[in-house]
Scaffold this motif. Sequence first.
Motif, short mmCIF file in Angstrom:
data_model
loop_
_atom_site.label_atom_id
_atom_site.label_comp_id
_atom_site.label_asym_id
_atom_site.label_seq_id
_atom_site.Cartn_x
_atom_site.Cartn_y
_atom_site.Cartn_z
N THR A 252 0.89 -1.30 -0.07
CA THR A 252 -0.02 -0.10 -0.19
C THR A 252 0.96 1.30 0.07
O THR A 252 0.45 2.32 -0.38
CB THR A 252 -0.89 0.03 1.21
OG1 THR A 252 -0.14 -0.28 2.46
CG2 THR A 252 -1.86 -1.12 1.32
N GLY A 253 2.24 0.97 0.33
CA GLY A 253 2.97 2.21 0.49
C GLY A 253 3.39 3.03 -0.79
O GLY A 253 3.28 4.05 -0.78
N THR A 254 3.58 2.48 -1.91
CA THR A 254 3.86 3.13 -3.13
C THR A 254 2.87 4.01 -3.20
O THR A 254 3.21 5.21 -3.56
CB THR A 254 4.05 2.10 -4.40
OG1 THR A 254 3.22 1.15 -4.29
CG2 THR A 254 5.42 1.63 -4.13
N MET A 255 1.72 3.55 -3.18
CA MET A 255 0.63 4.49 -3.50
C MET A 255 0.30 5.45 -2.42
O MET A 255 0.21 6.74 -2.72
CB MET A 255 -0.76 3.68 -3.68
CG MET A 255 -1.82 4.28 -4.44
SD MET A 255 -1.45 5.08 -5.76
CE MET A 255 -1.18 3.46 -7.05
N ALA A 256 0.62 5.20 -1.35
CA ALA A 256 0.49 6.24 -0.22
C ALA A 256 1.77 7.19 -0.48
O ALA A 256 1.45 8.45 -0.11
CB ALA A 256 0.86 5.40 1.15
N TYR A 257 2.91 6.92 -0.59
CA TYR A 257 3.77 7.79 -0.92
C TYR A 257 3.68 8.70 -2.20
O TYR A 257 4.06 9.93 -2.23
CB TYR A 257 5.44 7.35 -0.96
CG TYR A 257 5.54 6.90 0.47
CD1 TYR A 257 5.77 7.98 1.60
CD2 TYR A 257 5.62 5.44 0.52
CE1 TYR A 257 5.57 7.29 2.86
CE2 TYR A 257 5.88 5.06 2.07
CZ TYR A 257 5.84 5.74 3.14
OH TYR A 257 5.98 5.38 4.36
N LEU A 258 3.29 8.20 -3.22
CA LEU A 258 2.98 9.03 -4.42
C LEU A 258 1.89 9.90 -3.98
O LEU A 258 1.95 11.13 -4.69
CB LEU A 258 2.34 7.95 -5.50
CG LEU A 258 3.18 7.04 -6.31
CD1 LEU A 258 2.36 6.16 -7.14
CD2 LEU A 258 4.00 7.99 -7.09
#
Length: 640
Positions: free
Chosen positions: A38-44
């Motif tokens: 989920t982190g890639t989307m959260a950081y984008l």
Amino acid sequence: MADNLTAKILKAHLLSGKLRKGEEIAIRIDQTLTQDATGTMAYLQFEALGMDQVRTELSVSYVDHNTLQGSFENADDHRYLQSVAARYGIYFSRPGNGICHQVHLERFGVPGKTLLGSDSHTPTGGGLGMLAIGAGGLDVAVAMAGGPFYLNMPEVLRVNLVGELPPWTGAKDIILELLRRLTVKGGVGRIIEYGGPGVKELTVPERATITNMGAELGATTSIFPSDEVTRRFLQSQGRRESWIELQADPGASYDGDITIELDKLEPLAACPHSPDAVRPIREIDSIPVDQVVIGSCTNSSFEDLRLVAEILDGKTVHPRVSLAIAPGSRQVLLMLARSGALEKLIAAGARILESACGPCIGMGQAPPSGGVSLRTFNRNFRGRCGTADASVYLAGPEAAAASALYGRITDPRELGEFPELPPAPSPIIDDRMIISPPADGSGVEIIRGPNIKPLPLNSPPPDKLTMTVLLKTGDNITTDQIMPAGTKILPLRSNIPAMSEYVFAPLDESFARRAREAGSGIVVGGENYGQGSSREHAALAPMYLGIKAVLAKSFARIHHTNLVNFGIIPLVFESPTDYDRLQQDDILEIDRLQEQLERGGVTIANRTQGYTFKARHELSQRQVRIIMAGGLLMEVRGQK
Ligand code: MIC
Ligand code: SF4
């Protein structure tokens, strides 16, 4: 006034609203955690918010879900995550360092603090007395930017633990008993607060097993007091200074209470395909088992695995069983090695896996066709393990070890005398696989591979909404059914166009094509729609396919918020008979959308069948504004 534990922490973090059941409140978030899926989307999304640095006391980025690296995608994501962490002041827990919840408990959790995590099992931190809540990535991005987290003030349910667990039962049996009584919907709109004399008998990892699986009850979170046991745990982790005592005031009131007499518990298991299909193991103990997997954020502590090692010591795994073990963290793995327990596990025939989520999210170790797998995990939704026709049972590590030896589901009491365990050695503290961010990360270059596609945005809905019913589902639809994971799909988490091809694939493979053809769609659901994972991809990918609304009998909390965040309207049937009447392919129309949403409900015209009916919603005015803006990011942009 005598406050319960929840009220104490909420009061200390309250930014707006009143602590009245059902009212929307905003709280300050002290810590955040993300995991790679989920982190890639959260950081984008965090990047899109245009901040210089995170504004939390502590933010940690973990890599634990996508560690299979079958191709370049996962490794690209890891590199992106590591660089984005250094850029914005976030700690980075490297692949192999362990499962986010286990590592956070060991190295970062602090009683009395609020933790928001982009994973539904974030409440694991409640085992330490934190108010730890799972949310979609966008909510976590906003919290990292210093923004408030909004939630509807839940009820607080007290679970009173009395007595002592009998031999061969454990923390897993406590939470399974609660699931048996309350079901997967029983915790919706509730925080579960544990108390009573039985609490002091439970170690922090045992408490964490219980708060972890509170997610399966649908609870907002679960929490234990912070007491002497907590102090000893933190001290053993070299973090004595993080301890504070935290208890409910004597005489504090609750919205309900339940008592569990620990002495009366027996070994339990959740049967296929739901964590609340709980039965005593003795009733199912003739079922042959093909696979046993021990690990996941629910049961992968040193204490759990050491017990397994003692049970397996000197014996051999049954010929029909494949036994796989994934230790929860590098610390656990190091301790298993130093204590000699690892050798016992290997000698007995266990297949030792990396410290990561692994089989829990279908990343490897799929059972054979029609196979039976017994796992110490928290979810046994159909197909999640990677084999569509497998049957997955959930139980504690004692039952898992016994079943691995006997080749059938086994009540661990059959093993006879409970083994004498020496006192647990102190943890091995070694944080070298956690990278601290530089004091000034402004010069750090963020590395993006070809799998990281720009974030799709929604647009404001038209005032007259026409939608095709693309799918009608039953009750308790999970986010694993809406947006599955596993080896094929999980690597696409930062590539929404590619991922959206698999929306609802377990239920209907033609969904994505039909949604694209319809252009504007609506999904019809039953009770507790969207239970399970916090993955916002279960809203984002349908949004990408043109889904404008979901009309259900009721929603799971995190998914409801995720829908709003991406501008999909969550509507609730006023009458269950309207659910019965609706058919796939019906064309539905909502006129004067904004005005109707602001008034609290909408009239829907079924153009195909020629009748109208009413639906309500559970949105605050703030959420109506978000929907009318086309989602939270669109709303935040509009404010700038
Ligand atoms: C899960 O257990 O389903 C997951 C994978 O950890 C999810 C998060 C995700 O989908 O990435 C969760 O529980 O939130
Ligand atoms: Fe990972 Fe499974 Fe825990 Fe989700 S439930 S965080 S996939 S171990």
